[in-house]
Scaffold this motif. Structure first.
Motif, PDB file in Angstrom:
ATOM      1  N   UNK A   1       0.908  -1.603  -0.092  1.00  0.00           N
ATOM      2  CA  UNK A   1      -0.060   0.216  -0.057  1.00  0.00           C
ATOM      3  C   UNK A   1       0.448   0.782   0.360  1.00  0.00           C
ATOM      4  N   UNK A   2       1.615   1.308   0.846  1.00  0.00           N
ATOM      5  CA  UNK A   2       2.967   2.838   1.383  1.00  0.00           C
ATOM      6  C   UNK A   2       3.918   2.648  -0.702  1.00  0.00           C
ATOM      7  N   UNK A   3       4.113   1.649  -0.774  1.00  0.00           N
ATOM      8  CA  UNK A   3       5.016   2.080  -1.762  1.00  0.00           C
ATOM      9  C   UNK A   3       3.522   2.340  -3.619  1.00  0.00           C
ATOM     10  N   UNK A   4       3.159   1.189  -3.125  1.00  0.00           N
ATOM     11  CA  UNK A   4       1.989   1.960  -4.471  1.00  0.00           C
ATOM     12  C   UNK A   4       1.300   3.819  -4.264  1.00  0.00           C
ATOM     13  N   UNK A   5       1.111   4.183  -2.492  1.00  0.00           N
ATOM     14  CA  UNK A   5       0.753   5.419  -2.661  1.00  0.00           C
ATOM     15  C   UNK A   5       1.678   6.154  -3.327  1.00  0.00           C
ATOM     16  N   UNK A   6       2.772   6.019  -3.600  1.00  0.00           N
ATOM     17  CA  UNK A   6       4.227   6.475  -4.071  1.00  0.00           C
ATOM     18  C   UNK A   6       4.364   6.190  -5.289  1.00  0.00           C
ATOM     19  N   UNK A   7       3.563   5.711  -5.950  1.00  0.00           N
ATOM     20  CA  UNK A   7       3.040   5.104  -7.600  1.00  0.00           C
ATOM     21  C   UNK A   7       4.488   4.780  -7.680  1.00  0.00           C
ATOM     22  N   UNK A   8       4.733   3.428  -7.367  1.00  0.00           N
ATOM     23  CA  UNK A   8       5.906   2.064  -7.197  1.00  0.00           C
ATOM     24  C   UNK A   8       4.811   1.282  -8.965  1.00  0.00           C
ATOM     25  N   UNK A   9       3.660   1.011  -8.558  1.00  0.00           N
ATOM     26  CA  UNK A   9       2.749   0.479  -9.044  1.00  0.00           C
ATOM     27  C   UNK A   9       3.560  -1.394  -9.078  1.00  0.00           C
ATOM     28  N   UNK A  10       3.473  -1.854  -9.816  1.00  0.00           N
ATOM     29  CA  UNK A  10       4.313  -3.869 -10.444  1.00  0.00           C
ATOM     30  C   UNK A  10       4.729  -3.526  -9.446  1.00  0.00           C
ATOM     31  N   UNK A  11       5.880  -3.227  -9.661  1.00  0.00           N
ATOM     32  CA  UNK A  11       7.146  -3.528  -8.433  1.00  0.00           C
ATOM     33  C   UNK A  11       6.925  -3.102  -7.440  1.00  0.00           C
ATOM     34  N   UNK A  12       5.973  -1.847  -6.698  1.00  0.00           N
ATOM     35  CA  UNK A  12       5.479  -2.046  -5.498  1.00  0.00           C
ATOM     36  C   UNK A  12       5.303  -3.517  -5.219  1.00  0.00           C
ATOM     37  N   UNK A  13       4.240  -3.510  -5.671  1.00  0.00           N
ATOM     38  CA  UNK A  13       3.372  -5.014  -5.249  1.00  0.00           C
ATOM     39  C   UNK A  13       4.073  -5.777  -5.197  1.00  0.00           C
ATOM     40  N   UNK A  14       5.470  -6.957  -6.317  1.00  0.00           N
ATOM     41  CA  UNK A  14       6.679  -7.266  -6.188  1.00  0.00           C
ATOM     42  C   UNK A  14       6.988  -6.740  -4.813  1.00  0.00           C
ATOM     43  N   UNK A  15       7.882  -5.842  -4.572  1.00  0.00           N
ATOM     44  CA  UNK A  15       8.528  -5.405  -3.339  1.00  0.00           C
ATOM     45  C   UNK A  15       7.741  -5.892  -2.054  1.00  0.00           C
ATOM     46  N   UNK A  16       6.313  -5.874  -2.365  1.00  0.00           N
ATOM     47  CA  UNK A  16       5.352  -5.885  -1.085  1.00  0.00           C
ATOM     48  C   UNK A  16       5.357  -8.041  -0.127  1.00  0.00           C
ATOM     49  N   UNK A  17       5.624  -8.302  -1.723  1.00  0.00           N
ATOM     50  CA  UNK A  17       5.632  -9.661  -1.984  1.00  0.00           C
ATOM     51  C   UNK A  17       6.933 -10.358  -0.946  1.00  0.00           C
ATOM     52  N   UNK A  18       7.909  -9.564  -1.210  1.00  0.00           N
ATOM     53  CA  UNK A  18       9.362  -9.700  -0.701  1.00  0.00           C
ATOM     54  C   UNK A  18       8.865  -9.788   0.368  1.00  0.00           C
TER      55      UNK A  18
END
Length: 171
Positions: free
Chosen positions: A108-125
């Motif tokens: 959610x944080x990375x998505x809010x900062x505009x990281x998109x799919x990369x943020x989803x993948x980092x969140x999975x890590x």
């Protein structure tokens, strides 16, 4: 993840003997490490072919994440079976909560900062990694003695005794 553990994680809770279970854990983690190395080479030397295999040509810039995602998920699975075998259900529950909060929060944080799919993948890590850290710390603190029984000889013997798991369950 199923292939990377060769399903030895499923066998961890079966033996009465804790040393055999420790060797099953070592087999599970070792096979995950071998698959990790294989995936690293596949990503480094054949990224286009890999993206074609998974049917996602736009995924090439993110392929470097695949080996890490697999090793984190496989490590968590194996360590979770070990913790469950040892009746540490409270620890497993805590890791589920930590993983959910940490993984979703980072996505959610990375998505809010505009990281998109990369943020989803980092969140999975983050989701997988948080569980591995907690469970590995517990293993090293409470089960050091059982882990001293892990040798190449005992791993080979255990592999032969439990070979039906990779043979029948992986395919």
């Amino acid at each position: 993840t199923v292939v990377s553990n060769l399903r030895f994680n499923m066998a961890i809770s079966l033996p009465q003997d804790k040393e055999i279970a420790a060797n099953l854990l070592a087999l599970s983690l070792s096979s995950a490490l071998i698959i990790f190395v294989f995936l690293v080479f596949a990503v480094l030397f054949s990224p286009i072919s890999l993206s074609k295999i998974i049917g996602q040509p736009q995924f090439v810039p993110y392929e470097w994440m695949i080996p890490f995602g697999v090793i984190f998920a496989a490590g968590y699975q194996a360590l979770q079976y070990w913790a469950s075998r040892n009746h540490r259900f409270d620890l497993v529950a805590k890791t589920h909560i930590t993983r959910a909060i940490g993984g979703s929060g980072s996505q959610l944080s990375l998505g809010a900062y505009g990281f998109g799919s990369f943020g989803l993948l980092i969140g999975h890590f983050v989701h997988s990694g948080l569980g591995v850290v907690s469970l590995m710390r517990d293993l090293l603190r409470k089960d050091r003695e059982a882990m001293t029984s892990v040798t190449l000889t005992t791993m080979r013997r255990t592999l032969l005794s439990y070979k039906q798991f990779p043979i029948y369950s992986v395919p």
